[in-house]
Design an enzyme around this catalytic site. Sequence first.
Site, PDB file in Angstrom:
ATOM      1  CD  GLU A 155       2.441  -6.269   3.045  1.00 14.82           C
ATOM      2  OE1 GLU A 155       1.661  -6.234   2.654  1.00 14.82           O
ATOM      3  OE2 GLU A 155       3.007  -4.643   3.958  1.00 14.82           O
ATOM      4  NE  ARG A 201      -4.493  -8.121  -7.765  1.00  9.86           N
ATOM      5  CZ  ARG A 201      -5.052  -7.846  -6.447  1.00  9.86           C
ATOM      6  NH1 ARG A 201      -6.437  -7.616  -6.214  1.00  9.86           N
ATOM      7  NH2 ARG A 201      -3.875  -7.333  -5.838  1.00  9.86           N
TER       8      ARG A 201
HETATM    9  C1  UD1 Z   1       1.948  -2.653  -1.038  1.00 10.03           C
HETATM   10  C2  UD1 Z   1       2.405  -2.679   1.092  1.00 10.03           C
HETATM   11  C3  UD1 Z   1       0.895  -2.708   1.530  1.00 10.03           C
HETATM   12  C4  UD1 Z   1       0.545  -1.232   1.145  1.00 10.03           C
HETATM   13  C5  UD1 Z   1       0.029  -1.504  -0.115  1.00 10.03           C
HETATM   14  C6  UD1 Z   1      -0.990  -0.626  -0.217  1.00 10.03           C
HETATM   15  C7  UD1 Z   1       4.634  -3.644   1.221  1.00 10.03           C
HETATM   16  C8  UD1 Z   1       5.050  -4.849   1.196  1.00 10.03           C
HETATM   17  N1  UD1 Z   1       3.109  -3.799   1.282  1.00 10.03           N
HETATM   18  O1  UD1 Z   1       1.405  -3.640  -0.608  1.00 10.03           O
HETATM   19  O2  UD1 Z   1       1.619  -2.248   3.407  1.00 10.03           O
HETATM   20  O3  UD1 Z   1      -0.708  -1.395   2.017  1.00 10.03           O
HETATM   21  O4  UD1 Z   1       1.089  -1.536  -0.651  1.00 10.03           O
HETATM   22  O5  UD1 Z   1      -1.452  -0.608  -1.861  1.00 10.03           O
HETATM   23  O6  UD1 Z   1       5.443  -2.346   0.330  1.00 10.03           O
HETATM   24  N2  UD1 Z   1       6.678  -2.636  -7.176  1.00 10.03           N
HETATM   25  C9  UD1 Z   1       7.603  -2.511  -7.680  1.00 10.03           C
HETATM   26  N3  UD1 Z   1       8.241  -3.052  -7.918  1.00 10.03           N
HETATM   27  C10 UD1 Z   1       8.350  -4.147  -7.319  1.00 10.03           C
HETATM   28  C11 UD1 Z   1       7.107  -4.703  -6.638  1.00 10.03           C
HETATM   29  C12 UD1 Z   1       6.347  -3.782  -6.642  1.00 10.03           C
HETATM   30  O7  UD1 Z   1       7.531  -1.032  -8.318  1.00 10.03           O
HETATM   31  O8  UD1 Z   1       9.242  -5.443  -6.763  1.00 10.03           O
HETATM   32  C13 UD1 Z   1       5.366  -1.523  -7.198  1.00 10.03           C
HETATM   33  C14 UD1 Z   1       3.980  -1.884  -8.025  1.00 10.03           C
HETATM   34  O9  UD1 Z   1       4.419  -1.602  -8.979  1.00 10.03           O
HETATM   35  C15 UD1 Z   1       3.055  -1.023  -7.452  1.00 10.03           C
HETATM   36  C16 UD1 Z   1       3.477  -0.791  -5.638  1.00 10.03           C
HETATM   37  O10 UD1 Z   1       5.280  -1.410  -6.066  1.00 10.03           O
HETATM   38  O11 UD1 Z   1       3.077   0.770  -7.523  1.00 10.03           O
HETATM   39  C17 UD1 Z   1       3.302  -1.594  -4.237  1.00 10.03           C
HETATM   40  O12 UD1 Z   1       3.300  -3.277  -5.250  1.00 10.03           O
HETATM   41  P1  UD1 Z   1       2.006  -4.204  -4.273  1.00 10.03           P
HETATM   42  O13 UD1 Z   1       3.008  -5.022  -4.969  1.00 10.03           O
HETATM   43  O14 UD1 Z   1       1.166  -3.752  -5.157  1.00 10.03           O
HETATM   44  O15 UD1 Z   1       2.307  -4.448  -2.991  1.00 10.03           O
HETATM   45  P2  UD1 Z   1       1.364  -5.029  -2.049  1.00 10.03           P
HETATM   46  O16 UD1 Z   1       1.295  -6.427  -1.842  1.00 10.03           O
HETATM   47  O17 UD1 Z   1      -0.581  -4.234  -2.290  1.00 10.03           O
HETATM   48 CA    CA Z   2      -1.581  -3.328  -4.532  1.00 10.67          CA
END
Ligand code: UD1
Ligand code: CA
Length: 483
Positions: free
Chosen positions: A165, A17
Site C-alpha cells: 500500500e 470524499r
Molecule cells: C484498495 C487496495 C489497493 C488498491 C485500491 C484500488 C487494499 C488494502 N488496498 O485500496 O491496493 O490499489 O483498493 O482502488 O485493499 N471497503 C469495505 N470495507 C472496508 C474497507 C473498504 O467494504 O472495511 C470497500 C470500499 O467501500 C471500496 C473497496 O473496499 O469499495 C476499496 O476500499 P478502499 O478503502 O477504497 O481501498 P484503497 O485504500 O483505495
Molecule cells: Ca479506493
Amino acid sequence: MANGTAVVILAAGAGTRMRSKTPKVLHTIAGRTLLGHALHAAAGTRPDHLVVVVGHDRDRVSAAALGTADELDHAILVAVQAEQRGTGDAVQAGLGALPDDFAGTVVVTAADVPLLDTTTLQELLDTHTDGAGAAVTVLTTAVADPTGYGRVLRTQDGQVTQIVEQKDATPEQLAITEINSGVYAFDHVHLVSALAQLRPDNSQGELYLTDVIGIARAAGQLVRGDHVDDEMLVAGCNDRIQLSQLGREMNRRIVEGHQLAGVTVIDPESTYIDVDVEIAQDVTIEPGSHLRGATVIAEDAVIGPDTTLVDTEVGAGATVLRSEVHLSAIRENATVGPFSYLRPNTDLGPRGKIGAFAETKNAQIGAGSKIPHLSYIGDATVGEGSNIGCATVTVNYDGVNKHRTVIGDHARIGSDTMLIAPVEVGDGAYTGAGTVIKRDVPPGALAVSAADQRNIEDWVLHKRPGTSSADAAQQAIARIDEQ
Ligand code: UD1
Ligand code: CA
C-alpha cells in the site's frame, strides 16, 4: 460444487470524499448508480453467487442492491460488515453469505469501479482457471500517477510476490507504476486460510486483503497478475471530479458503441446517452441531445438539436426538434417541436404533429392529428386527422379535480378555443375562433360562443385623451375625413 463461482462486491466504505448525504455507490453516471454498474458487470458472468458487502448506509445500499435483482435476472445476497476494518475483513464478511459447501473461485471487486465490464471480469476468471492452479490472480494496470494505489511487486520472471500500500511503501516501491486494481480472482480454499492469517500490523491498522497475496506466496502458492492496458476499465471513483471524469468516459464509450452500430451522432461531446437507451440503425442524433432512462428510438428518426428524451419511445422516421419529452410515445413519422414540452403519457400517433410552444400531458393524439402551435392539451383524447388551432387550451383543472376532454376524428378546433372539461367534441365537428366550449359538441356541428363584435366609436379619444394611441387615432381619422 468444486468449480463454483462467486462474485463479492465491496460496498461498505464511507466514501467520505464525495461529501454527500447520498452513499458514494448510489451516485449515478449514464443513468445507473455506480453500484448498479458493478452489479451488471458481475451478473454478466453468471456467477453461482453474487454478494454485495454493505456497511456504511447499509439500509439504503442493500435496498438498492436488492432492487436490481429483477433487471439483472440474478439473485443478490447481502452481507453486512459491521465495522469497516479493512478490505480483508470486508471479504471475510462477504464469504459468510456463501453456502457452507461452496468451493471454487471467488472474484472480488469494488462497487465504485463503474467502467469495469463483464468481458474484463470474464477474462480474469478464464485466466485464473486456465489450469495453472493459481491461488490468486490480481487484475493490474499501469498508470502515469500511481499515488494512493497499492503497488504490484513482481519477481524478475514476472510473478507477483506482494502488493504494498502507498502508506506502507518504500521510496523505491513508490516509483512502481503497476498498480493493484482492487479486482481479483481467488481460490476459495486459499482465500479462507489466508484471511484467517491477516493482521492489522500496517500503518492504517486495517486488515488488508492485499496481504493475502504475500501470504499465498509464502505458502508456496502461485500468484498471477492479469494486466489490463485500458486503465479506465479499473478506474475508481472517490470524489465528484472522478465521478464526472468517469461519467464522460462512459458516455464516450456508449456513444461510440451506437456509432459503430450505425447511428449518426453529429457531436459526441455534447450528446449524452444513458446506458439502457436503445437506438436503431440510421437514427441521427443532433448536438445537445440527452437520451435518458429507458428511451427507445426506431430507425431513421432524427433527434435534436437540443432535445431531452426521458423514458420515451420514438417511432421510425419521427423527428423531435429542440424539445423536452418525458415518459411518452412519439409514433412513426410524427414530428415534435421546436420548443415543445411533452409530459408523461403523451402518445402522439403516426404522422401526428406537436409543433412549436405546445405542452401536452396524459394526452392520446390520433394518427395524423396536428397541434401546430401554442396550445396546452392535457388529460385529453384526440381522434385521427383532427386539427387543433393555435392557442387552444384544454381547461382540465377546476381547482380541485382534473377532467378529460375528448375530441373526435377529423375535427377542426378553431384558434383560441377553450375546452372546459369534462367535454366532448364529436367527429367532424368545428369550433369557431375564440369559442369557450362548456357543453358537448355533436358530430358535424359548428360551435360558437363569442358574442357579436361591438365597436364603440371614438372611445380612445374620449377615455384616453393625450395618449399616443389617441394621437395616432386622431391623425388616422383626419386622413379618412380628407378623402
Ligand atoms: C484498495 C487496495 C489497493 C488498491 C485500491 C484500488 C487494499 C488494502 N488496498 O485500496 O491496493 O490499489 O483498493 O482502488 O485493499 N471497503 C469495505 N470495507 C472496508 C474497507 C473498504 O467494504 O472495511 C470497500 C470500499 O467501500 C471500496 C473497496 O473496499 O469499495 C476499496 O476500499 P478502499 O478503502 O477504497 O481501498 P484503497 O485504500 O483505495
Ligand atoms: Ca479506493
